[in-house]
Motif scaffolding. Structure first.
Motif, PDB file in Angstrom:
ATOM      1  N   ALA A  20       0.821  -1.218   0.000  1.00 22.72           N
ATOM      2  CA  ALA A  20       0.000   0.000   0.000  1.00 22.72           C
ATOM      3  C   ALA A  20       0.853   1.266   0.000  1.00 22.72           C
ATOM      4  CB  ALA A  20      -0.934  -0.006   1.214  1.00 22.72           C
ATOM      5  N   ASP A  21       1.928   1.270   0.797  1.00 25.19           N
ATOM      6  CA  ASP A  21       2.769   2.466   0.880  1.00 25.19           C
ATOM      7  C   ASP A  21       3.467   2.745  -0.442  1.00 25.19           C
ATOM      8  OD1 ASP A  21       2.127   3.025   3.523  1.00 25.19           O
ATOM      9  OD2 ASP A  21       3.715   1.744   4.309  1.00 25.19           O
ATOM     10  N   VAL A  22       3.972   1.707  -1.097  1.00 19.25           N
ATOM     11  CA  VAL A  22       4.629   1.895  -2.394  1.00 19.25           C
ATOM     12  C   VAL A  22       3.620   2.386  -3.428  1.00 19.25           C
ATOM     13  CG1 VAL A  22       5.782   0.711  -4.304  1.00 19.25           C
ATOM     14  CG2 VAL A  22       6.469   0.230  -1.948  1.00 19.25           C
ATOM     15  N   ALA A  23       2.425   1.803  -3.417  1.00 19.03           N
ATOM     16  CA  ALA A  23       1.395   2.213  -4.381  1.00 19.03           C
ATOM     17  C   ALA A  23       1.026   3.676  -4.206  1.00 19.03           C
ATOM     18  CB  ALA A  23       0.162   1.333  -4.213  1.00 19.03           C
ATOM     19  N   ALA A  24       0.903   4.127  -2.956  1.00 15.78           N
ATOM     20  CA  ALA A  24       0.490   5.510  -2.692  1.00 15.78           C
ATOM     21  C   ALA A  24       1.556   6.513  -3.081  1.00 15.78           C
ATOM     22  CB  ALA A  24       0.139   5.659  -1.212  1.00 15.78           C
ATOM     23  N   VAL A  25       2.808   6.243  -2.712  1.00 16.48           N
ATOM     24  CA  VAL A  25       3.876   7.219  -2.926  1.00 16.48           C
ATOM     25  C   VAL A  25       4.353   7.224  -4.373  1.00 16.48           C
ATOM     26  CG1 VAL A  25       6.222   7.871  -2.264  1.00 16.48           C
ATOM     27  CG2 VAL A  25       4.600   7.100  -0.524  1.00 16.48           C
ATOM     28  N   GLN A  26       4.590   6.030  -4.941  1.00 16.66           N
ATOM     29  CA  GLN A  26       5.036   6.005  -6.333  1.00 16.66           C
ATOM     30  C   GLN A  26       3.902   6.427  -7.262  1.00 16.66           C
ATOM     31  OE1 GLN A  26       8.104   3.244  -8.152  1.00 16.66           O
ATOM     32  NE2 GLN A  26       6.230   2.282  -8.881  1.00 16.66           N
ATOM     33  N   GLY A  27       2.675   6.108  -6.867  1.00 22.61           N
ATOM     34  CA  GLY A  27       1.528   6.498  -7.690  1.00 22.61           C
ATOM     35  C   GLY A  27       1.349   8.001  -7.786  1.00 22.61           C
ATOM     36  N   ALA A  28       1.867   8.735  -6.778  1.00 20.58           N
ATOM     37  CA  ALA A  28       1.772  10.196  -6.812  1.00 20.58           C
ATOM     38  C   ALA A  28       2.715  10.802  -7.847  1.00 20.58           C
ATOM     39  CB  ALA A  28       2.076  10.764  -5.425  1.00 20.58           C
ATOM     40  N   GLY A  29       3.643   9.998  -8.352  1.00 20.67           N
ATOM     41  CA  GLY A  29       4.517  10.448  -9.428  1.00 20.67           C
ATOM     42  C   GLY A  29       5.727  11.241  -9.014  1.00 20.67           C
ATOM     43  N   HIS A  30       6.016  11.310  -7.711  1.00 21.14           N
ATOM     44  CA  HIS A  30       7.135  12.126  -7.257  1.00 21.14           C
ATOM     45  C   HIS A  30       8.380  11.308  -6.921  1.00 21.14           C
ATOM     46  CE1 HIS A  30       4.398  15.450  -7.201  1.00 21.14           C
ATOM     47  NE2 HIS A  30       3.650  14.918  -6.244  1.00 21.14           N
ATOM     48  N   LEU A  31       8.243   9.987  -6.825  1.00 23.73           N
ATOM     49  CA  LEU A  31       9.373   9.161  -6.394  1.00 23.73           C
ATOM     50  C   LEU A  31       9.252   7.777  -7.005  1.00 23.73           C
ATOM     51  CD1 LEU A  31      11.861   8.973  -4.405  1.00 23.73           C
ATOM     52  CD2 LEU A  31      10.251   7.983  -2.756  1.00 23.73           C
ATOM     53  N   ASP A  32      10.280   7.356  -7.736  1.00 19.74           N
ATOM     54  CA  ASP A  32      10.335   5.980  -8.229  1.00 19.74           C
ATOM     55  C   ASP A  32      10.968   5.097  -7.157  1.00 19.74           C
ATOM     56  OD1 ASP A  32       9.143   6.555 -10.613  1.00 19.74           O
ATOM     57  OD2 ASP A  32      11.009   6.659 -11.769  1.00 19.74           O
ATOM     58  N   ILE A  33      10.506   3.860  -7.080  1.00 25.73           N
ATOM     59  CA  ILE A  33      10.979   2.947  -6.032  1.00 25.73           C
ATOM     60  C   ILE A  33      11.413   1.623  -6.644  1.00 25.73           C
ATOM     61  CG2 ILE A  33      10.324   1.656  -3.943  1.00 25.73           C
ATOM     62  CD1 ILE A  33       8.315   3.879  -3.324  1.00 25.73           C
ATOM     63  N   ILE A  34      12.593   1.152  -6.212  1.00 26.80           N
ATOM     64  CA  ILE A  34      13.082  -0.192  -6.526  1.00 26.80           C
ATOM     65  C   ILE A  34      13.150  -0.963  -5.217  1.00 26.80           C
ATOM     66  CG2 ILE A  34      15.052  -1.567  -7.320  1.00 26.80           C
ATOM     67  CD1 ILE A  34      15.773   0.776  -9.185  1.00 26.80           C
ATOM     68  N   ILE A  35      12.534  -2.122  -5.170  1.00 25.19           N
ATOM     69  CA  ILE A  35      12.556  -2.967  -3.975  1.00 25.19           C
ATOM     70  C   ILE A  35      13.618  -4.045  -4.136  1.00 25.19           C
ATOM     71  CG2 ILE A  35      11.246  -4.579  -2.528  1.00 25.19           C
ATOM     72  CD1 ILE A  35      10.105  -1.799  -2.369  1.00 25.19           C
ATOM     73  N   THR A  36      14.538  -4.159  -3.161  1.00 25.63           N
ATOM     74  CA  THR A  36      15.420  -5.331  -3.084  1.00 25.63           C
ATOM     75  C   THR A  36      15.245  -5.918  -1.686  1.00 25.63           C
ATOM     76  OG1 THR A  36      17.504  -4.426  -2.180  1.00 25.63           O
ATOM     77  CG2 THR A  36      17.054  -4.020  -4.505  1.00 25.63           C
ATOM     78  N   ASP A  37      14.877  -7.184  -1.626  1.00 19.81           N
ATOM     79  CA  ASP A  37      14.546  -7.809  -0.348  1.00 19.81           C
ATOM     80  C   ASP A  37      14.739  -9.318  -0.473  1.00 19.81           C
ATOM     81  OD1 ASP A  37      13.659  -8.150   2.241  1.00 19.81           O
ATOM     82  OD2 ASP A  37      11.710  -7.191   1.946  1.00 19.81           O
ATOM     83  N   HIS A  38      14.778 -10.000   0.653  1.00 22.10           N
ATOM     84  CA  HIS A  38      14.876 -11.466   0.639  1.00 22.10           C
ATOM     85  C   HIS A  38      13.854 -12.105   1.562  1.00 22.10           C
ATOM     86  CE1 HIS A  38      17.215 -12.382   4.530  1.00 22.10           C
ATOM     87  NE2 HIS A  38      16.864 -11.116   4.585  1.00 22.10           N
ATOM     88  N   HIS A  39      13.005 -11.296   2.193  1.00 20.08           N
ATOM     89  CA  HIS A  39      11.949 -11.843   3.040  1.00 20.08           C
ATOM     90  C   HIS A  39      10.841 -12.424   2.161  1.00 20.08           C
ATOM     91  CE1 HIS A  39      13.985  -8.977   5.798  1.00 20.08           C
ATOM     92  NE2 HIS A  39      13.781  -9.970   6.648  1.00 20.08           N
ATOM     93  N   LEU A  40      10.057 -13.322   2.726  1.00 21.05           N
ATOM     94  CA  LEU A  40       9.034 -14.013   1.947  1.00 21.05           C
ATOM     95  C   LEU A  40       7.941 -13.043   1.513  1.00 21.05           C
ATOM     96  CD1 LEU A  40       8.731 -17.257   4.095  1.00 21.05           C
ATOM     97  CD2 LEU A  40       9.988 -16.952   1.955  1.00 21.05           C
ATOM     98  N   PRO A  41       7.575 -13.030   0.223  1.00 18.52           N
ATOM     99  CA  PRO A  41       6.533 -12.116  -0.251  1.00 18.52           C
ATOM    100  C   PRO A  41       5.148 -12.591   0.187  1.00 18.52           C
ATOM    101  CG  PRO A  41       7.904 -12.956  -2.059  1.00 18.52           C
ATOM    102  CD  PRO A  41       8.183 -13.794  -0.857  1.00 18.52           C
ATOM    103  N   GLY A  42       4.206 -11.655   0.224  1.00 12.67           N
ATOM    104  CA  GLY A  42       2.819 -12.008   0.457  1.00 12.67           C
ATOM    105  C   GLY A  42       2.139 -12.362  -0.856  1.00 12.67           C
ATOM    106  N   SER A  43       0.824 -12.306  -0.855  1.00 13.32           N
ATOM    107  CA  SER A  43       0.070 -12.684  -2.056  1.00 13.32           C
ATOM    108  C   SER A  43       0.209 -11.654  -3.173  1.00 13.32           C
ATOM    109  CB  SER A  43      -1.404 -12.872  -1.703  1.00 13.32           C
ATOM    110  OG  SER A  43      -1.929 -11.698  -1.099  1.00 13.32           O
ATOM    111  N   ALA A  44       0.543 -10.410  -2.815  1.00  9.20           N
ATOM    112  CA  ALA A  44       0.717  -9.350  -3.820  1.00  9.20           C
ATOM    113  C   ALA A  44       2.085  -8.700  -3.644  1.00  9.20           C
ATOM    114  CB  ALA A  44      -0.377  -8.305  -3.677  1.00  9.20           C
ATOM    115  N   LEU A  45       2.687  -8.289  -4.767  1.00  9.38           N
ATOM    116  CA  LEU A  45       3.968  -7.604  -4.727  1.00  9.38           C
ATOM    117  C   LEU A  45       3.751  -6.092  -4.760  1.00  9.38           C
ATOM    118  CD1 LEU A  45       6.009  -9.726  -7.309  1.00  9.38           C
ATOM    119  CD2 LEU A  45       6.149  -9.848  -4.817  1.00  9.38           C
ATOM    120  N   PRO A  46       4.666  -5.316  -4.173  1.00  9.37           N
ATOM    121  CA  PRO A  46       4.554  -3.855  -4.271  1.00  9.37           C
ATOM    122  C   PRO A  46       4.630  -3.420  -5.737  1.00  9.37           C
ATOM    123  CG  PRO A  46       6.186  -4.499  -2.626  1.00  9.37           C
ATOM    124  CD  PRO A  46       5.838  -5.736  -3.384  1.00  9.37           C
ATOM    125  N   PRO A  47       3.818  -2.450  -6.182  1.00 10.79           N
ATOM    126  CA  PRO A  47       3.835  -1.997  -7.577  1.00 10.79           C
ATOM    127  C   PRO A  47       4.991  -1.027  -7.842  1.00 10.79           C
ATOM    128  CG  PRO A  47       2.189  -0.778  -6.350  1.00 10.79           C
ATOM    129  CD  PRO A  47       2.765  -1.780  -5.391  1.00 10.79           C
TER     130      PRO A  47
END
Length: 657
Positions: free
Chosen positions: A147-174
């Protein structure tokens, strides 16, 4: 709590396998126990520096991540690296920040405050970063922040790249790109990378793209491998595959490192000019790096790679001890043998040390454990530690209706929930544990490779065993066992006289044995027959090399495991009563009590004395004074001189058996 030995089945093919790989049968058996069956596998395991690195572009979205970073470099955009506050996160943040600076990027880093922000991305921090930065790259976090990635990147002011190794949930950050080998659609072959390992693969890919080099798995980016090794070991990921090469080569570099922070940690830990092992990384270097980040603002974590604060480390241990003590007081009224899991919470407990406290409680009670800090806003933030056979992430998933957020792995995880949900969550978590664990699962275990008497060891064998390093998850340190042995010359050693040294072996071939933090067992070692689990080692002192045993576990031999009957319990009670009458209190040390009982009455083992003390505590006729560290016998209530033994769960269970 005594550990059950887990012995491996005999290997009929052992002689043939040893000949095929050209190794001693002992080393061949250890490799076989680790699933290695071919000469090529054995060669790469013993010499991981020969293992080719996997092509980082096999990781899903790696091409997108590199393309976005290249655009930022070309256009002079500002980049923020957003990390976690543990050692994995700090080393990953440092690695990626240093790498981007080397290629001319405008970059800084952000690490959330452990106390006020908690783990992972948060909307307020992202919005603040968006005001001055164009691209945000997470390390060791972000996979659950849909939700946080969708809200902030969706506003068009900040691009986000996720690098992680924890287990993902049913949906990935957009996000622009999501790098995580655990993605269901990710073909990357090595799934066991730590957070710093995923960041390292991004650095390798960026370097290869900038150089236009063909990938060969060997002539690759290896900068700051010391940081990658430290974060990998600290995060307790399997030391197989790429992780094994990372740690082996990274440890070698630490001995002559040019990184100021790593050099400072090595020197303060007393490891300068010494061969560094994975044990040194996990138990000496990582805790020092972690200490101030746990107590002070976590945003200073990366800066700690160039400084080390001993005072903060001492403060961390004191806070951890207090939390454990308070938690044990809370549990003292429960029948711990009947409890399926532990969930304890305290107001204002420092979130920086609750993970360590959870590990201590697992060590003592061997049950899935969650320690929660109740914050002023009514949110409980906690750390979870598991036992073999219990997947903590799956357990939290089953209880997610009570949680605000959770994430992690099978053996360790983090979570948050509202205080009013705590009773329901505690009940649901215990029910899940009860449904998924058997009685045998609650018995702590230790894997024993062989039964071998210490006098059978040789220097050549121990030197060959060192080829199996680095040890860690997925490649445990090999332990040997010996039954029904007698130690001698046991004594307390060390600055605080807390460690134990004694002799095993024969008079003709004595072997010095050491056990950390168990000086209290000296009286038992000098008196009883023991079953001992140990790791063979070589001690070097003044140019002389000798064999020694590093004792991992010690328990009474079968002949000493006598459960106390009514008559013996009466004798022990009379002994304790006399001791209290004579000196006003009863010492906590079970081994010392057993030794003094033997002097006044007859032989009794550590096992028997421990069972008697536990029964008395369950009956309420023996209590603990934790402030002054001693037992005491309260005034007798009810029927004078009569112990209602059936009221003790320990006594009842043994009677049924």
């Amino acid at each position: 709590m005594y550990k059950k030995w887990k012995l491996y089945d005999p290997v009929p093919e052992l002689q043939a396998f040893a000949r095929k790989i050209g190794r001693d049968t002992t080393v061949a058996a250890l490799l076989w126990h680790r699933g290695i069956r071919t000469r090529e596998e054995a060669q790469l395991f013993l010499h991981p520096e020969q293992l080719p690195f996997c092509d980082p572009f096999q990781m899903r979205d790696m091409d997108k991540a590199v393309a976005r970073i290249m655009r930022a470099l070309e256009q002079g955009e500002h980049i923020t690296v957003y990390g976690d506050y543990d050692v994995d996160g700090m080393t990953a943040t440092s690695l990626l920040t240093r790498t981007l600076r080397k290629v001319g990027a405008r970059v800084d880093f952000y690490i959330p405050d452990r106390m006020t922000e908690g783990y992972g991305l948060n909307r307020k921090a992202l919005e603040a970063i968006a005001e001055h930065s164009d691209l945000l790259i997470t390390v060791d976090c972000g996979i659950a922040s849909v939700a946080d990635v969708a809200a902030v990147q969706g506003a068009g002011h900040l691009d986000i790249i996720i690098t992680d190794h924890h287990l993902p949930g049913s949906a990935l950050p957009p996000a622009c790109a999501v790098l995580n080998p655990h993605r269901a659609d990710c073909p990357y072959p090595d799934k066991d990378l730590a957070g710093v390992g995923v960041a390292f693969k991004l650095c390798q890919a960026l370097d290869a793209k900038r150089r236009g080099a063909e990938w060969d798995g060997q002539s690759v980016f290896l900068d700051d491998l010391e940081l990658v090794a430290l974060g990998t070991v600290a995060d307790i990921v399997p030391l197989r595959g790429e992780n094994r090469r990372i740690v082996k080569q990274g440890m070698a570099r630490m001995e002559t490192t040019s990184l100021p922070g790593i050099a400072a940690l090595v020197e303060v830990a007393g490891l300068k000019d010494k061969k560094i092992t994975a044990g040194h990384l996990g138990f000496l270097l990582a805790p020092r790096l972690n200490a101030a980040g746990r107590i002070e603002s976590a945003r200073t974590g990366v800066a700690l790679l160039t400084a080390e604060d001993r005072q903060t480390n001492t403060e961390r241990r004191e806070i951890e001890h207090k939390i454990c003590e308070t938690a044990e007081e809370e549990l003292s009224g429960l029948d711990m043998a009947a409890e399926k899991a532990i969930v304890v919470a305290g107001k204002g407990w420092n979130p920086g040390v609750i993970g360590i406290a959870a590990s201590r409680l697992v060590d003592k009670f061997y049950k899935p454990t969650i320690v929660l800090s109740i914050q002023e806003d009514g949110v409980c933030r906690g750390s979870c530690r598991s036992i073999e056979g219990f997947n903590m992430y799956e357990a939290l998933s089953a209880c997610k209706e009570h949680l605000l957020q959770f994430g992690g792995h099978a053996m360790a995880a983090g979570l948050s929930l509202r205080e009013e949900e705590l009773p329901a969550f505690r009940k649901a978590f215990a029910a899940y544990a009860g449904a998924h664990l058997s009685e045998e699962d609650y018995e702590p275990k230790v894997s024993v490779e062989f039964e071998m008497m210490p006098e059978e060891l040789t220097l050549d064998l121990v030197e060959e065993l060192s080829l199996l390093e680095p040890y860690g998850m997925g490649n445990p340190k090999p332990y040997f066992g010996c039954r029904n042995v007698r130690g001698r010359e046991a004594m307390a050693i060390g600055r605080d006289q807390t460690h134990l040294r004694f002799k095993l072996g024969t008079d003709e071939a004595p072997v010095t044995s050491l056990m950390w933090n168990r000086a209290d067992l000296a009286p038992s070692v000098n008196r009883e027959s023991l079953d001992i689990v140990y790791a063979p080692a070589i001690n070097e002192w003044n140019g002389r090399r000798s064999l020694q045993c590093m004792v991992e576990d010690m328990s009474p031999a079968e002949s000493e495991r006598v459960f106390p009957d009514k008559e013996l319990l009466r004798d022990v009670y009379r002994f304790l009563y006399g001791l209290q009458k004579m000196q006003g209190s009863i010492p906590f040390e079970t081994a010392a009590l057993a030794a003094r009982f033997c002097q006044s009455f007859h032989h009794i083992s550590l096992y028997t004395m421990g069972a008697a003390l536990r029964i008395f505590q369950e009956l309420g006729i023996l209590r603990e004074n934790l402030d002054e560290n001693h037992y005491y016998l309260p005034p007798v209530q009810g029927k004078q001189g009569k112990m209602e033994l059936e009221a003790s769960p320990t006594y009842r269970r043994r009677k049924v058996i």
